[in-house]
Design an enzyme around this catalytic site. Structure first.
Site, PDB file in Angstrom:
ATOM      1  N   SER A  42      -2.981   5.608   2.954  1.00 15.95           N
ATOM      2  CA  SER A  42      -4.279   5.065   2.536  1.00 15.95           C
ATOM      3  C   SER A  42      -4.300   3.540   2.491  1.00 15.95           C
ATOM      4  CB  SER A  42      -4.653   5.601   1.159  1.00 15.95           C
ATOM      5  OG  SER A  42      -3.624   5.305   0.234  1.00 15.95           O
ATOM      6  N   ASP A 350      -9.043   1.422  -7.626  1.00 10.91           N
ATOM      7  CA  ASP A 350      -9.330   2.769  -8.145  1.00 10.91           C
ATOM      8  C   ASP A 350      -8.126   3.420  -8.818  1.00 10.91           C
ATOM      9  OD1 ASP A 350      -7.733   3.142  -5.969  1.00 10.91           O
ATOM     10  OD2 ASP A 350      -9.064   4.505  -4.897  1.00 10.91           O
ATOM     11  N   HIS A 353      -5.325   2.097  -5.222  1.00  9.29           N
ATOM     12  CA  HIS A 353      -5.444   1.134  -4.118  1.00  9.29           C
ATOM     13  C   HIS A 353      -5.891  -0.242  -4.611  1.00  9.29           C
ATOM     14  CE1 HIS A 353      -6.310   5.254  -2.616  1.00  9.29           C
ATOM     15  NE2 HIS A 353      -5.314   4.914  -1.813  1.00  9.29           N
TER      16      HIS A 353
END
Ligand code: NAG
Ligand code: NAG
Ligand code: NAG
Ligand code: NAG
Length: 388
Positions: A42, A350, A353
């Site tokens: 991610s 979040d 990240h």
């Protein structure tokens, strides 16, 4: 006594001539990468997981794209800033079949990806089935089939890379963090996690060799970040108070990250020996991210550990009510995983990240090579350094 100074000058001059001239020859020619092929999780997913398992919901994307854009971020990722600084468009995700353009590369990263294939499903553990070996299969297929399709001409010539761009391209890697957290999430101890790191690194090494075998020459490899500073780890895995460092990060997790990184650096040294035509840059993203988190205010950020977008708890992070999570009350949808007022003042987006502002800051630090081995700028990363 005039002779010593002049000898001094002469010998310095000789040194300069012998040691800097070859470097200057390299330094004079920036690389002009025609494409980027990225492998990762991610930290560099520009739409892969979203295309397959559902879009990252709003407010993801709010700061830059103003709508969800397949990224787990309020805006752009480090890989976006890398593309931008090389004068290339943002990378389309290989798995995204709508509106993608692969002329200047493709992104094989998906959120939740690991190097080693996991023995659990995404539903069970949250880890992506698109592990690095799968990303390699995708790349291999893309390399071969893109050329067959491109030869049909027409619009395909404007959507797919040229054959020669595969050897001129920059191959970027940012993966490994999820391999480390996956063990912890299975309740393994730190020593149990460390015990499987050599296997993870070995599988990573094989994939880089495979890409070289397909003609890849220029590699830009990020090490893994200080995941012991991230809410999703701190909130989920209990540690002793004595194991929390001055910054508020979990020391055992960061120690494992640094253990992985030392091994990764060794793998890079071995790869340089085994792949004589490869230019491989190892980038110490760990140190840059830790520097930012531990000196947040100095670098213009107010918040270091708490998540900008989330719902409650010590870190404004709740794993069951993540960024963008909604609840329906009396037929009305209510957004519970809300964003903070000004994400540009926050490092963490979040709980998992980084914000666009933090990502931009990291890129600014790594671009000139100050955190790289060899210490050459991004734009020079096609030049194999003598002695490396
Ligand atoms: C998955 O299971 C196989 C077979 O037991 C094992 O070799 C492999 O290491 C496991 N992978 C992980 C990530 O635990
Ligand atoms: C894909 O992007 C390239 C480079 O930005 C551009 O030249 C090309 O026209 C685009 N292809 C299509 C079909 O729009
Ligand atoms: C890990 O331990 C926790 C707490 O004892 C337990 O609730 C959880 O089910 C365990 N997870 C696994 C994957 O064994
Ligand atoms: C950050 O600090 C500035 C100056 O102290 C303040 O005006 C602002 O409200 C703070 N923001 C956050 C998110 O705390």
């Amino acid at each position: 006594m005039e002779s010593p100074p002049s000898i001094f000058v002469v010998s310095i001059f000789a040194l300069l001539v012998s040691s800097t001239v070859p470097c200057l020859a390299f330094a004079s020619s920036p690389c002009h990468f025609p494409a980027i092929f990225n492998f990762g999780d991610s930290n560099s997913d520009t739409g892969g997981l979203s295309a397959v398992f559902g879009q990252a919901p709003p407010p993801h994307g709010e700061s830059y794209f103003h709508h969800p854009a397949g990224r787990y971020c309020d805006g752009r990722l480090i890989i976006d800033f890398i593309a931008k600084s090389l004068g290339l468009p943002y990378l389309s995700a290989y798995l995204d079949s709508v509106g993608s353009n692969f002329t200047h590369g493709a992104n094989f990263a998906t959120a939740g990806s690991t190097i080693r294939p996991q023995n659990t499903t995404l539903r069970q553990s949250g880890f992506s089935p698109i592990s690095l070996d799968v990303q390699w299969n995708e790349f291999y297929d893309f390399h071969r089939r893109s050329q067959i399709i491109r030869s049909q001409g027409g619009v395909y010539k404007k959507l797919l890379p040229k054959a020669e761009d595969f050897s001129g391209a920059l191959y970027t890697f940012d993966i490994g963090q999820n391999d480390l957290t996956s063990g912890y999430f299975l309740n393994m101890s730190t020593s149990e996690v460390k015990a499987y790191v050599p296997d993870v690194l070995n599988q990573f090494k094989n994939i880089v060799s495979n890409v070289y075998g397909q003609g890849g020459r220029n590699f830009w490899i990020h090490n893994t970040g200080p995941f012991g500073c991230l809410a999703y780890v701190l909130e989920r895995i209990p540690i002793l108070a004595a194991e929390v460092d001055r910054t508020g990060c979990g020391s055992p997790f960061n120690e494992v990250a640094r253990y992985f990184n030392r091994g990764l650096k060794k793998v890079v040294f071995q790869l340089r020996k085994e792949l004589p035509l490869a230019a491989i840059t190892y980038v110490d993203v760990y140190s840059v991210k830790y520097k930012l988190i531990s000196q947040a205010r100095k670098h213009g950020f107010n918040e270091s550990l708490r998540a900008c977008c989330g719902h409650g708890g010590k870190y404004n992070y709740n794993r069951h009510l993540g960024c963008g999570a909604k609840n329906t009350v009396g037929g009305k949808e209510i957004l519970l995983g809300k964003s903070c007022k000004d994400p540009s003042e926050w490092i963490n987006w979040d709980g998992v990240h980084y914000t666009e502002a933090a990502n931009k800051w990291v890129l600014d630090q790594i671009m000139d090579g100050s955190f790289s081995d060899p210490p050459i700028p991004l734009k020079m990363a096609c030049h194999r350094q003598p002695g490396h």
